[in-house]
Design a protein around this motif. Structure first.
Motif, PDB file in Angstrom:
ATOM      1  N   LEU A 191       1.214  -1.330   0.309  1.00  0.00           N
ATOM      2  CA  LEU A 191      -0.441   0.289   0.420  1.00  0.00           C
ATOM      3  C   LEU A 191       0.811   1.174  -0.258  1.00  0.00           C
ATOM      4  O   LEU A 191       0.336   2.416  -0.419  1.00  0.00           O
ATOM      5  CB  LEU A 191      -1.116  -0.304   1.303  1.00  0.00           C
ATOM      6  CG  LEU A 191      -2.027   1.635   2.172  1.00  0.00           C
ATOM      7  CD1 LEU A 191      -2.909   1.588  -0.042  1.00  0.00           C
ATOM      8  CD2 LEU A 191      -3.089   0.952   2.608  1.00  0.00           C
ATOM      9  N   THR A 192       1.774   0.862   0.546  1.00  0.00           N
ATOM     10  CA  THR A 192       3.141   2.083   1.028  1.00  0.00           C
ATOM     11  C   THR A 192       3.746   3.230  -0.650  1.00  0.00           C
ATOM     12  O   THR A 192       3.585   3.495  -1.280  1.00  0.00           O
ATOM     13  CB  THR A 192       4.114   2.297   1.554  1.00  0.00           C
ATOM     14  OG1 THR A 192       4.197   1.837   2.411  1.00  0.00           O
ATOM     15  CG2 THR A 192       4.914   3.056   1.888  1.00  0.00           C
ATOM     16  N   ALA A 193       4.039   1.360  -1.398  1.00  0.00           N
ATOM     17  CA  ALA A 193       4.268   1.760  -3.216  1.00  0.00           C
ATOM     18  C   ALA A 193       3.152   2.662  -3.390  1.00  0.00           C
ATOM     19  O   ALA A 193       3.609   3.303  -4.958  1.00  0.00           O
ATOM     20  CB  ALA A 193       4.104   0.794  -3.545  1.00  0.00           C
ATOM     21  N   LYS A 194       2.011   2.110  -3.464  1.00  0.00           N
ATOM     22  CA  LYS A 194       0.701   2.690  -4.716  1.00  0.00           C
ATOM     23  C   LYS A 194       0.833   3.922  -3.897  1.00  0.00           C
ATOM     24  O   LYS A 194       0.422   5.053  -4.745  1.00  0.00           O
ATOM     25  CB  LYS A 194      -0.870   1.658  -3.643  1.00  0.00           C
ATOM     26  CG  LYS A 194      -0.593   0.126  -4.290  1.00  0.00           C
ATOM     27  CD  LYS A 194      -1.839  -1.031  -4.128  1.00  0.00           C
ATOM     28  CE  LYS A 194      -1.594  -2.004  -4.819  1.00  0.00           C
ATOM     29  NZ  LYS A 194      -2.714  -2.876  -3.820  1.00  0.00           N
ATOM     30  N   LEU A 195       0.965   4.157  -2.823  1.00  0.00           N
ATOM     31  CA  LEU A 195       0.798   5.755  -2.003  1.00  0.00           C
ATOM     32  C   LEU A 195       1.724   6.806  -2.975  1.00  0.00           C
ATOM     33  O   LEU A 195       1.491   7.462  -3.228  1.00  0.00           O
ATOM     34  CB  LEU A 195       0.414   5.931  -1.016  1.00  0.00           C
ATOM     35  CG  LEU A 195      -1.023   5.040  -0.111  1.00  0.00           C
ATOM     36  CD1 LEU A 195      -0.492   5.639   1.755  1.00  0.00           C
ATOM     37  CD2 LEU A 195      -2.292   5.990  -0.578  1.00  0.00           C
ATOM     38  N   VAL A 196       2.560   6.428  -3.004  1.00  0.00           N
ATOM     39  CA  VAL A 196       3.741   7.209  -3.534  1.00  0.00           C
ATOM     40  C   VAL A 196       3.007   7.407  -4.695  1.00  0.00           C
ATOM     41  O   VAL A 196       4.243   8.183  -5.737  1.00  0.00           O
ATOM     42  CB  VAL A 196       5.474   6.128  -2.826  1.00  0.00           C
ATOM     43  CG1 VAL A 196       6.064   6.893  -3.770  1.00  0.00           C
ATOM     44  CG2 VAL A 196       5.859   6.387  -1.514  1.00  0.00           C
TER      45      VAL A 196
END
Length: 443
Positions: free
Chosen positions: A388-393
């Motif tokens: 999810l962190t990667a998707k947010l970035v």
């Protein structure tokens, strides 16, 4: 964290790119080789910068909420003009007498505790840390180095050996011991200061058991690669006391936390009420011009300096010191440290408001304009959610906002805007992050 799993990295084939961008990426690979990495699933082609904004080849503006190199804003006119003027007059090294290097050294050293009396120049933070280790080893007669588990301090051979964040394919030195970062969020009892001291003492004991005399404990004042840990202020004191009791030195790596970044102080170590033995400086020192340095206690460098000449062709050259002077003047004259404190608090409030709306935000940590936002799959278990962190970035990148991820689990949003960041900029960033969070199923 695997070496091929660098947070926020471009991976070929993950998204379909326009032919011209594919061609540029292939050209880059052919000319520069395989070791370089690009950021974002959809890399950004940047051609110009101005303040907090970066512009691509089509003129589209991206808000830079990540890059601490251009600490006073991209292409700050005062810094750019100082560099341009000086390069037309003289660009030479430190083996000649020149007022510029002396004037800057006087002004910079005046911002440090009196015990730190010498400034030596390098081109990069990696070189600064390399020189700091040489001095520490010469002074203590030791070799052992203690760092945190996901620390990053640079790319020379000696410094890569003390930079665990470079991944398992870059070996740590046999003389290096790692300790957990002071993670208050995941601490069982909140006693991060006591725990850090115990961990450092255990590392010192292990070095001794293997016949390795300790030389230094080096850490970044905000533990940026470990996940951004800023509280409680003062938690470093016990660990540093233990290091000095063992005959080793405390090296404060201020590449990330220095030059007003934390808002409350010009230097990150000041938040802990400490006077380091050696301080290293880098990226933001010249706002993009390659200049860095080592600030050191005279007693520590005396032995090293009496037996070894130090020279760096470009370190401390007249253009570099002119750039550095302009940056320091801008920080002081434009009250950017105060801006970092006030706008940082404002942005923290906005992030905590988002935290109340979205359960995937487990924690918000900051000092001035340096933030770590922990993304979790479950607040109760604090399970990290790197996906999810990667998707947010990447979602923010598509909305023309640039940040990155950090930490050993790659689940911390790393937010680090230029010191000229305004409340309006903060509002824009929060609005874009809210929109990206809203688009994530189950967030």
């Amino acid at each position: 964290m695997q070496d091929d799993a660098m947070p926020n990295a471009y991976r070929p084939g993950a998204v379909e790119l326009p032919p011209e961008e594919q061609a540029m990426i292939e050209r880059r690979r052919r000319l520069l080789g395989p070791a370089y990495r690009l950021m974002y699933q959809h890399p950004v082609h940047i051609v110009r910068g101005d303040g907090v904004w970066l512009y691509d080849q089509s003129g589209k503006a991206y808000m830079d909420v990540y890059n601490n190199v251009a600490s006073v804003g991209h292409c700050h006119p005062r810094v750019a003009r100082a560099i341009a003027d000086q390069v037309q007059v003289l660009a030479t090294n430190t083996r000649y007498l020149h007022d510029t290097i002396l004037g800057y050294a006087e002004r910079l050293l005046a911002t440090f505790p009196d015990a730190l009396g010498h400034l030596m120049f390098t081109c990069t933070g990696s070189e600064a840390n390399d020189l700091a280790l040489r001095a520490a080893k010469a002074y203590t007669g030791g070799q052992g180095i203690i760092v945190t588990e996901c620390a990053y301090h640079g790319i020379t051979q000696a410094i890569a050996e003390i930079s665990p964040s470079l991944g398992p394919n870059v070996d740590l030195g046999a003389h290096v011991r790692t300790v957990p970062a002071p993670d208050l969020y995941r601490s069982r009892n909140g006693e991060v200061a006591d725990q850090l001291r115990r961990d450092v003492e255990a590392a010192l004991a292990d070095l001794k058991r293997h016949g390795i005399k300790p030389a230094a404990f080096i850490c970044d004042g905000v533990f940026s690669s470990d996940g951004v840990f800023t509280e409680p202020a003062g938690f470093l004191a016990g660990a540093v006391e233990a290091v000095r009791a063992a005959g080793a030195l405390y090296i404060a790596d201020e590449v990330q936390s220095g030059f007003g970044r934390t808002g409350s102080h010009l230097w990150g170590f000041q938040r802990h009420g400490l006077v380091p033995d050696i301080v290293t400086l880098g990226k933001p020192m010249g706002n993009g011009y390659p200049v860095a340095g080592v600030v050191v206690k005279p007693s520590i460098i005396a032995e090293f300096g009496s037996s070894a000449r130090y020279f760096n062709t470009f370190g401390g050259n007249t253009v570099a010191t002119t750039a550095a002077m302009a940056v320091l003047e801008v920080i002081q004259d434009e009250a950017l440290m105060d801006n970092a404190l006030k706008v940082g608090a404002y942005l923290a409030d906005g992030l905590r408001e988002l935290m109340s709306e979205y359960q995937v935000i487990g924690d918000v940590r900051h000092a001035g304009l340096f933030f770590g936002v922990e993304i979790v799959g479950d607040r109760q278990s604090k399970r990290p959610d790197a996906s999810l962190t990667a998707k947010l970035v990447d979602g923010l990148r598509e909305r023309q906002v640039l940040i990155s991820a950090t930490g050993p689990r790659a689940n911390v949003l790393k937010i680090r805007p230029p010191l000229v960041f305004t409340r309006d900029n903060a509002d824009f960033f929060i609005a874009q992050l809210r929109a990206v969070l809203a688009a994530q199923p189950g967030a």
